[in-house]
Design a protein around this motif. Structure first.
Motif, mmCIF file in Angstrom:
data_model
loop_
_atom_site.group_PDB
_atom_site.id
_atom_site.type_symbol
_atom_site.label_atom_id
_atom_site.label_comp_id
_atom_site.label_asym_id
_atom_site.label_seq_id
_atom_site.Cartn_x
_atom_site.Cartn_y
_atom_site.Cartn_z
ATOM 1 N N LYS A 42 12.239 41.559 11.971
ATOM 2 C CA LYS A 42 11.747 40.246 12.396
ATOM 3 C C LYS A 42 11.722 39.234 11.255
ATOM 4 N N ASN A 43 11.552 39.731 10.033
ATOM 5 C CA ASN A 43 11.443 38.822 8.892
ATOM 6 C C ASN A 43 12.699 38.788 8.033
ATOM 7 N N PRO A 60 6.443 32.053 13.542
ATOM 8 C CA PRO A 60 5.754 33.284 13.146
ATOM 9 C C PRO A 60 4.236 33.133 13.223
ATOM 10 N N ARG A 86 3.654 38.546 13.366
ATOM 11 C CA ARG A 86 4.485 39.107 12.295
ATOM 12 C C ARG A 86 3.664 40.058 11.432
ATOM 13 N N CYS A 129 2.764 37.267 2.963
ATOM 14 C CA CYS A 129 3.320 37.313 4.323
ATOM 15 C C CYS A 129 4.159 36.074 4.612
ATOM 16 N N ILE A 182 8.035 35.956 5.570
ATOM 17 C CA ILE A 182 8.429 35.321 6.830
ATOM 18 C C ILE A 182 9.574 34.337 6.616
#
Length: 532
Positions: free
Chosen positions: A132-133, A403, A428, A512, A516
């Motif tokens: 996802k990232n 996100p 996320r 994070c 992201i």
């Protein structure tokens, strides 16, 4: 002015009590984290070192850039189960040659690094974060495969591990396997399905079936090296792309592979000039009350997390039980939704819906700070449309494509947990403070509901109702729900990505956000039907 002020009195008795309670919880948390770090314990650690091998955390430390942070994920996996805390694998996000990567390292001191049901869940989560990232994935492999006594819980879902590797590769996200020891049976497909494979002389062993299995299946006599040694795979099968002379050489080669990926982030870069918060993050220890029924102002938390304590509040006078607004953390813009007085009313739900849509229009990630008992109940609120208004908020959040990061600070109960982007809504990242609790409802409320239902059932059947039995039932239910709503219990089941020290919140959120932005950040172009 959008710079937040603070009314926290660090000399007050309440602050001191809250701080003491939080420190007690952090001590308990540290003791559990120590169990994960200890792996299989001194006996197996010493045996591993005696064979000239590095421990998994030593391998990770040498692989990462010097002084680079490592955001460990799910360190309490398997807590409260029959398996070792940490689930025999270390996962996290770290920087290798300037590139943020997801690392998955088997811990061979715990049952030979074999996988139990919580190991696979933890690895799946790491793979999901990588996908996802858009983060390269590095596997540090040394595993005996499935923990055979629990194979019934591993075999069927375990195939996802290989699917995830191939899908990462198909998405252009590099996968790298550094093989430090055994990678047998199904585990052989980890290097088999990785883009780049490094094997170590006289140490790596990669085969579908070892000599005993081959003997049983075919009658053939063989040895480890001819079946799956590094020399064989480098010279004959071609499975090894790189041949290392020892572990340090393998780690050097791994770093070289990442350096040559020509990897670039696709998200917006952070602002170059970043001003730290105006208030001390040490004060976060005393802000959340030890008793979660006591409200606290989430702006006090925001003021100690965001850049310059600068927070541009949105609809400040409307729906006051939910604080919304714009800020930045380590130079990255964020929209923040933070529960104030716990309960979400219709006004808060509509406010959140609009705010989430605005964040998607501006391609701005969202940070959810949880302290909610859920959506308001009662005849007047039902008649006022709380269901459809709550549904609007959940609709907007569910279909938001920017996100999301969730931090559970206090209570996170009922549908409020959903509306604030709980685990089921795939943020996320989701972390909890030691003070957090999450369940259908509070223990006393849940026990009270069961008591009322039991009383009504007894009355309908014309039976007497025992107050003594009722008290015992309530006490047992309250104790059970209290235990099951605590962060270590939930973290052990991977319902979050870790329980963090409140003082680390700004750092964790910043790491994070940086991860992201390895991928593009794009808002939703449309939503489903909103009931009006």
């Amino acid at each position: 002015m959008t710079t937040l002020a603070s009314t926290v009195d660090t000399n007050a008795d309440g602050f001191a009590g809250n701080r003491a309670a939080m420190l007690d919880k952090l001590s308990e948390l540290e003791a559990e984290h120590a169990k994960a770090v200890a792996g299989g314990g001194p006996k197996y650690t010493e045996r591993h070192h005696s064979r000239g091998k590095l421990l998994v955390r030593e391998r990770i430390e040498l692989l990462l850039d010097e002084d680079a942070p490592f955001l460990e994920l799910s360190p309490l996996a398997a807590w409260g189960s029959e398996y070792q805390v940490g689930a025999s694998v270390v996962t996290g996000i770290g920087v290798v040659e300037g590139v943020e990567c997801v690392l998955v390292g088997n811990d061979p001191t715990v049952r030979g690094g074999s996988s139990n049901p919580w190991t696979t869940k933890k690895i799946f989560r790491a793979g999901e974060i990588a996908r996802k990232n858009r983060l390269p994935l590095i596997n540090l492999v040394e595993s005996g495969g499935a923990d055979l006594p629990s194979q019934k819980e591993i075999f069927v879902p375990g195939g996802r591990m290989f699917r995830d590797l191939t899908q990462l590769s198909a998405a252009g996200i590099p996968t790298i396997a550094l093989v430090f020891g055994n990678s047998t049976a199904g585990g052989a497909y980890v290097p088999g399905m990785s883009d780049h494979v490094v094997m170590i002389s006289e140490q790596s062993k990669v085969f579908l079936g070892g000599p005993p299995l081959v003997k049983m299946a075919t009658g053939e006599e063989s040895d480890d090296e001819s079946l799956g040694g590094a020399q064989m795979h480098a010279r004959t099968s071609g499975l090894a792309d790189y041949f290392a002379v020892d572990e340090l050489d393998a780690l050097r080669i791994g770093r070289d592979i990442v350096a040559r990926l020509n990897w670039r982030k696709q998200g917006t870069a952070p602002k170059q000039e970043v001003t730290p918060p105006r208030f001390d993050d040490e004060e976060l220890l005393g802000i959340v009350p030890a008793e979660l029924k006591m409200p606290f102002d989430p702006r006090e938390v925001i003021a100690r997390v965001v850049d310059g304590s600068d927070f541009d509040e949105f609809k400040a006078s409307y729906g006051s039980s939910l604080v919304t607004g714009w800020a930045s953390v380590h130079g990255y813009p964020v929209g923040i939704l933070a529960n104030a007085q716990g309960v979400l009313f219709s006004e808060e739900s509509q406010k959140a819906t609009q705010f989430i849509q605005l964040a998607n229009q501006a391609d701005t990630p969202l940070l959810f700070l949880h302290n909610t008992t859920g959506y308001m109940v009662g005849a007047s609120y039902e008649q006022g449309g709380i269901i459809k208004h709550g549904a609007m908020m959940i609709n907007a959040m569910s279909n938001s494509t920017v996100p999301h990061i969730s931090i559970l600070m206090g209570a996170s109960y009922g549908a409020g947990h959903y509306g604030m982007c709980g685990r089921a809504y795939e943020p996320r990242f989701l972390f909890a403070w030691p003070s957090a609790k999450s369940a259908v409802m509070g223990p006393q409320q849940l026990a009270g509901v069961l008591s009322i239902v039991a009383r009504q059932s007894a009355a309908a059947a014309g039976k007497d109702y025992s107050e003594e039995d009722d008290a015992a039932m309530r006490e047992a239910v309250e104790a059970q729900i209290e235990e099951e709503s605590l962060p270590m219990f939930l973290s052990g089941r991977l319902y979050d990505d870790g329980v963090i020290d409140p003082r680390d919140t700004r750092t964790v959120v910043g790491l994070c956000l940086s991860a992201i932005h390895s991928a593009p950040v794009e808002g939703a172009s449309g939503y489903g039907v909103f009931r009006m």
